[in-house]
Design a protein around this motif. Sequence first.
Motif, PDB file in Angstrom:
ATOM      1  N   VAL A  26     -80.596 -47.071  -0.445  1.00  0.00           N
ATOM      2  CA  VAL A  26     -80.480 -47.456  -1.858  1.00  0.00           C
ATOM      3  C   VAL A  26     -80.177 -46.217  -2.705  1.00  0.00           C
ATOM      4  O   VAL A  26     -79.317 -46.253  -3.591  1.00  0.00           O
ATOM      5  CB  VAL A  26     -81.766 -48.181  -2.335  1.00  0.00           C
ATOM      6  N   ALA A  27     -80.865 -45.116  -2.413  1.00  0.00           N
ATOM      7  CA  ALA A  27     -80.613 -43.852  -3.135  1.00  0.00           C
ATOM      8  C   ALA A  27     -79.153 -43.431  -2.956  1.00  0.00           C
ATOM      9  O   ALA A  27     -78.484 -43.031  -3.915  1.00  0.00           O
ATOM     10  CB  ALA A  27     -81.552 -42.763  -2.622  1.00  0.00           C
ATOM     11  N   ILE A  51     -76.471 -45.301  -2.225  1.00  0.00           N
ATOM     12  CA  ILE A  51     -75.533 -46.184  -2.922  1.00  0.00           C
ATOM     13  C   ILE A  51     -75.546 -45.902  -4.425  1.00  0.00           C
ATOM     14  O   ILE A  51     -74.494 -45.795  -5.060  1.00  0.00           O
ATOM     15  CB  ILE A  51     -75.851 -47.674  -2.617  1.00  0.00           C
ATOM     16  N   ARG A  52     -76.751 -45.728  -4.991  1.00  0.00           N
ATOM     17  CA  ARG A  52     -76.826 -45.441  -6.435  1.00  0.00           C
ATOM     18  C   ARG A  52     -76.164 -44.098  -6.743  1.00  0.00           C
ATOM     19  O   ARG A  52     -75.464 -43.957  -7.764  1.00  0.00           O
ATOM     20  CB  ARG A  52     -78.297 -45.439  -6.890  1.00  0.00           C
ATOM     21  N   GLN A  76     -72.470 -44.563  -6.791  1.00  0.00           N
ATOM     22  CA  GLN A  76     -72.073 -45.235  -8.037  1.00  0.00           C
ATOM     23  C   GLN A  76     -71.988 -44.243  -9.200  1.00  0.00           C
ATOM     24  O   GLN A  76     -71.184 -44.396 -10.103  1.00  0.00           O
ATOM     25  CB  GLN A  76     -73.094 -46.332  -8.395  1.00  0.00           C
ATOM     26  N   LEU A  77     -72.870 -43.236  -9.140  1.00  0.00           N
ATOM     27  CA  LEU A  77     -72.926 -42.242 -10.229  1.00  0.00           C
ATOM     28  C   LEU A  77     -71.964 -41.073 -10.001  1.00  0.00           C
ATOM     29  O   LEU A  77     -72.021 -40.068 -10.707  1.00  0.00           O
ATOM     30  CB  LEU A  77     -74.366 -41.727 -10.391  1.00  0.00           C
ATOM     31  N   ASN A  83     -68.922 -48.057  -0.640  1.00  0.00           N
ATOM     32  CA  ASN A  83     -69.292 -47.008  -1.589  1.00  0.00           C
ATOM     33  C   ASN A  83     -68.874 -45.601  -1.141  1.00  0.00           C
ATOM     34  O   ASN A  83     -69.291 -44.615  -1.729  1.00  0.00           O
ATOM     35  CB  ASN A  83     -70.802 -47.053  -1.845  1.00  0.00           C
ATOM     36  N   SER A  85     -87.189 -48.042  -2.686  1.00  0.00           N
ATOM     37  CA  SER A  85     -85.893 -48.298  -3.335  1.00  0.00           C
ATOM     38  C   SER A  85     -85.906 -47.845  -4.788  1.00  0.00           C
ATOM     39  O   SER A  85     -84.984 -47.169  -5.254  1.00  0.00           O
ATOM     40  CB  SER A  85     -85.543 -49.789  -3.272  1.00  0.00           C
ATOM     41  N   ILE A  95     -83.733 -44.736  -6.659  1.00  0.00           N
ATOM     42  CA  ILE A  95     -82.868 -44.906  -7.846  1.00  0.00           C
ATOM     43  C   ILE A  95     -83.280 -43.937  -8.959  1.00  0.00           C
ATOM     44  O   ILE A  95     -82.438 -43.269  -9.561  1.00  0.00           O
ATOM     45  CB  ILE A  95     -82.893 -46.378  -8.321  1.00  0.00           C
ATOM     46  N   GLU A 125     -80.839 -40.900 -10.310  1.00  0.00           N
ATOM     47  CA  GLU A 125     -80.438 -40.959 -11.720  1.00  0.00           C
ATOM     48  C   GLU A 125     -80.833 -39.671 -12.440  1.00  0.00           C
ATOM     49  O   GLU A 125     -80.085 -39.167 -13.275  1.00  0.00           O
ATOM     50  CB  GLU A 125     -81.046 -42.194 -12.397  1.00  0.00           C
ATOM     51  N   HIS A 168     -79.206 -38.384 -15.858  1.00  0.00           N
ATOM     52  CA  HIS A 168     -79.687 -39.492 -16.692  1.00  0.00           C
ATOM     53  C   HIS A 168     -81.151 -39.239 -17.073  1.00  0.00           C
ATOM     54  O   HIS A 168     -81.752 -38.270 -16.638  1.00  0.00           O
ATOM     55  CB  HIS A 168     -79.537 -40.816 -15.943  1.00  0.00           C
TER      56      HIS A 168
END
Length: 466
Positions: free
Chosen positions: A19-20, A22-23, A26-27, A106, A324, A328, A332, A337
């Motif tokens: 999950v880390a 994939i996020r 995305q970033l 991804n 998960s 994230i 981030e 972020h």
Amino acid sequence: MSSTKYDLIVVGSGPGGYVAAIRASQLGLKTAVVEAAELGGICLNWGCIPTKALIKSAQVFEYINHSEDYGIKVKGAEMDFGGMIKRSRDVAGGMSKGIQFLFKKNKIDQLLGWGKVQPGKKVEVEDKDGKKTVYTADHIIIATGGRARELPALKIDNEKIVGYRKAMVLDKKPEKMVVVGSGAIGVEFAYVYSAIGTEVTIVEFMDRIVPNEDEEVSKALERIYKKKGINIMTSTEVTGVDTKGKGCKVTVKDKKGKESVIECDVVLSAVGVVSNVENIGLEDVGVLVEKGKIKVDEYYRTNMPGYYAIGDVTPGQALAHVASAEGIICVEKIAGHHPEPMDYNNIPGCTYCVPEIASVGYTEAQAKEAGYEVKVGKFPFSASGKASAAGAKDGFVKLVFDAKYGELLGAHMIGANVTEMIAEIVAIRKLETTGHELIKTVHPHPTMSEAVMEAAAAAYDEVIHI
């Protein structure tokens, strides 16, 4: 060919790691994941997902055996143990392939092999042939997860004394099984094997089963399990297992010091998990480990800049959804972020025995210990129209409110599908909803979830249906 330089390398591809990754992708971070076994880690391959498949098969068999309760006659239903195991493995395999697809989508590189972190923001990956490759990254996340804990008197040999992995793929159905430990893993497997005809005994060191749950939930599950024919021994310790003969002779000692011997075919050790922090290079880098867990701040930074840790290797709850969420938050923050740190007192816990258990926040006892004056509301599923129609009248919803301000301090549920119902509580606690607001939130009828509104009403002496 994989590059050897990344923005981020994640060591471990469980529900924290993948999950880390994939996020992060995305970033806009160039990301790779190191994995020594199957993609998806323990959760997808040997934990959360395949156990739920086994539970479903056991439940279907139980439904068939009680079909007359629903006005249906079924003759000669047989349990195919091999088929049940195969379905579980197929479900897990499908999920693992799904992670592969997500990685491709991804543009995440898979680095297959054993990963070790090294000083200078490097990760050494040793493949199955012993070939070592060193990769570098600006950021490295350690997400190596956990494994079954072993007790000195209960050494796992994977033949007669097994952990959860082997319990999922036994060659044949045992006639008798002793389950040591009654947390989520213990009570879930106890249900599965009991439902398919194994004589099951649960041995629990604490004074009640599912000891982390609210006391009333523990009592309810014990009563229901005893009705199903499961033997339960609490305040009892396993002092040794003799595996020399055909089966196992399990020596147990109760709180008064009285010893007895239980004979069985197989013993399942379900006494918790320990973190995988050994042999991954932490000492070489100087990453701080305390009490078997990697020390991190609220954004999962270790004491060494550029090295992070998430999931079961850190002190938070050892749950897939926690890993998960941590992953994230961690990426981030890395990406610049401003994520909100995790509220570990608003994490739902779910146990998929039958009936299910779900809880979040304080138990009644914990709320009182924390100094709150409480209002408690309970609504039994025996008073629910939907539960009656479904033939699932066992259990209840219990809500604990702060008497002063109406804050919902905790929720404890046992019953059919309550693992699906707990998310409402997590959301309303996040939104700081009061008891009165919950009572005035119109719930659909007939549903199991009405019991949440009714339990809130019960706390304020406004309940209608009991």
